[in-house]
Design a protein around this motif. Structure first.
Motif, PDB file in Angstrom:
ATOM      1  N   TRP A  52       0.844  -1.186   0.000  1.00 25.47           N
ATOM      2  CA  TRP A  52       0.000   0.000   0.000  1.00 25.47           C
ATOM      3  C   TRP A  52       0.881   1.237   0.000  1.00 25.47           C
ATOM      4  CZ3 TRP A  52      -4.933   0.247  -1.112  1.00 25.47           C
ATOM      5  CH2 TRP A  52      -5.733  -0.871  -0.911  1.00 25.47           C
ATOM      6  N   PHE A  64      -3.375   3.808  -2.432  1.00 29.03           N
ATOM      7  CA  PHE A  64      -3.398   3.021  -3.663  1.00 29.03           C
ATOM      8  C   PHE A  64      -2.433   1.868  -3.553  1.00 29.03           C
ATOM      9  CE2 PHE A  64      -0.767   6.748  -4.058  1.00 29.03           C
ATOM     10  CZ  PHE A  64       0.420   6.306  -4.602  1.00 29.03           C
ATOM     11  N   ASN A  65      -2.731   0.835  -4.312  1.00 26.63           N
ATOM     12  CA  ASN A  65      -1.918  -0.375  -4.305  1.00 26.63           C
ATOM     13  C   ASN A  65      -1.800  -0.835  -5.759  1.00 26.63           C
ATOM     14  OD1 ASN A  65      -0.831  -2.982  -3.997  1.00 26.63           O
ATOM     15  ND2 ASN A  65      -1.762  -3.192  -1.991  1.00 26.63           N
ATOM     16  N   THR A  66      -0.898  -0.215  -6.479  1.00 25.87           N
ATOM     17  CA  THR A  66      -0.767  -0.512  -7.910  1.00 25.87           C
ATOM     18  C   THR A  66       0.377  -1.469  -8.203  1.00 25.87           C
ATOM     19  OG1 THR A  66       0.641   1.419  -8.203  1.00 25.87           O
ATOM     20  CG2 THR A  66      -1.722   1.705  -8.607  1.00 25.87           C
ATOM     21  N   TYR A  70      -3.276  -7.788  -9.314  1.00 24.95           N
ATOM     22  CA  TYR A  70      -4.596  -8.213  -8.876  1.00 24.95           C
ATOM     23  C   TYR A  70      -5.206  -7.289  -7.824  1.00 24.95           C
ATOM     24  CZ  TYR A  70      -1.730 -10.033  -5.088  1.00 24.95           C
ATOM     25  OH  TYR A  70      -0.842 -10.151  -4.059  1.00 24.95           O
ATOM     26  N   GLU A  72      -6.630  -4.294  -7.831  1.00 26.69           N
ATOM     27  CA  GLU A  72      -7.942  -3.709  -8.121  1.00 26.69           C
ATOM     28  C   GLU A  72      -9.041  -4.765  -8.024  1.00 26.69           C
ATOM     29  OE1 GLU A  72     -10.275  -0.985 -11.437  1.00 26.69           O
ATOM     30  OE2 GLU A  72      -8.240  -1.665 -11.858  1.00 26.69           O
ATOM     31  N   THR A  75      -9.886  -5.685  -4.356  1.00 26.67           N
ATOM     32  CA  THR A  75     -10.402  -4.611  -3.520  1.00 26.67           C
ATOM     33  C   THR A  75     -11.727  -4.066  -4.044  1.00 26.67           C
ATOM     34  OG1 THR A  75      -9.026  -3.007  -4.691  1.00 26.67           O
ATOM     35  CG2 THR A  75      -8.185  -3.840  -2.599  1.00 26.67           C
ATOM     36  N   PHE A  76     -11.815  -3.865  -5.364  1.00 21.03           N
ATOM     37  CA  PHE A  76     -12.993  -3.203  -5.920  1.00 21.03           C
ATOM     38  C   PHE A  76     -13.844  -4.071  -6.833  1.00 21.03           C
ATOM     39  CE2 PHE A  76     -10.072   0.224  -4.836  1.00 21.03           C
ATOM     40  CZ  PHE A  76     -10.887   0.940  -3.983  1.00 21.03           C
ATOM     41  N   ALA A  80     -12.305  -5.104 -13.317  1.00 21.00           N
ATOM     42  CA  ALA A  80     -10.959  -5.639 -13.087  1.00 21.00           C
ATOM     43  C   ALA A  80     -10.972  -7.132 -12.747  1.00 21.00           C
ATOM     44  CB  ALA A  80     -10.292  -4.879 -11.945  1.00 21.00           C
ATOM     45  N   GLU A  97     -17.096  -6.755  -1.738  1.00 28.34           N
ATOM     46  CA  GLU A  97     -16.635  -5.961  -2.875  1.00 28.34           C
ATOM     47  C   GLU A  97     -16.572  -4.493  -2.448  1.00 28.34           C
ATOM     48  OE1 GLU A  97     -17.744  -5.508  -7.623  1.00 28.34           O
ATOM     49  OE2 GLU A  97     -19.076  -6.590  -6.296  1.00 28.34           O
ATOM     50  N   ARG A  98     -15.542  -3.787  -2.889  1.00 34.08           N
ATOM     51  CA  ARG A  98     -15.300  -2.370  -2.576  1.00 34.08           C
ATOM     52  C   ARG A  98     -15.049  -2.158  -1.078  1.00 34.08           C
ATOM     53  NH1 ARG A  98     -15.864  -0.166  -7.274  1.00 34.08           N
ATOM     54  NH2 ARG A  98     -15.633   1.985  -6.648  1.00 34.08           N
TER      55      ARG A  98
END
Length: 123
Positions: A52, A64-66, A70, A72, A75-76, A80, A97-98
């Motif tokens: 993170w 954000f965790n880019t 996986y 996105e 987490t959301f 994705a 979800e989210r």
């Protein structure tokens, strides 16, 4: 309770500084909760949890965790999600979800009054 004397023309700056403190304290609290509740996979041993990244800029606090391909999806969900999920969000960890947004809404609703009281008390 601390008292602060300010002139009427300084009210806007004073209020902004107080709100910035609130955003920062809330952001730090939510950052810690986000990391604490992040899933730790059996295969990779926690690279999602440890990747993170956070940015604080006055009135915004961004997480954000880019670094994980996986991130996105877990987490959301949404577009994705991998095709193998067949349009249904999946979590081996019981997360909805989210979940980061839901966490932020719940936690800030519960904690912000306490943070604000502390900020006002300190002056």
């Amino acid at each position: 309770m601390a008292q602060t004397r300010i002139t009427i023309d300084a009210i806007g700056d004073h209020a902004r500084k107080q709100v910035e403190k609130l955003v920062k304290e809330s952001g730090v609290y939510l950052r810690n909760r986000l990391i604490e509740l992040s899933p730790v996979g059996e295969v990779n041993g926690g690279t999602f949890k440890s990747n993170w990244q956070f940015k604080h800029d006055g009135l915004t606090y961004t997480a954000f965790n880019t670094t994980q391909g996986y991130a996105e999806a877990i987490t959301f969900g949404g577009s994705a999600m991998p095709p193998s999920w067949q349009g249904k969000f999946r979590s081996r960890f019981g997360l909805p979800e989210r979940w980061p947004e839901k966490l932020a809404a719940k936690e800030t609703g519960e904690q912000i009054p306490r943070f604000w009281s502390n900020i006002v008390r300190r002056g």
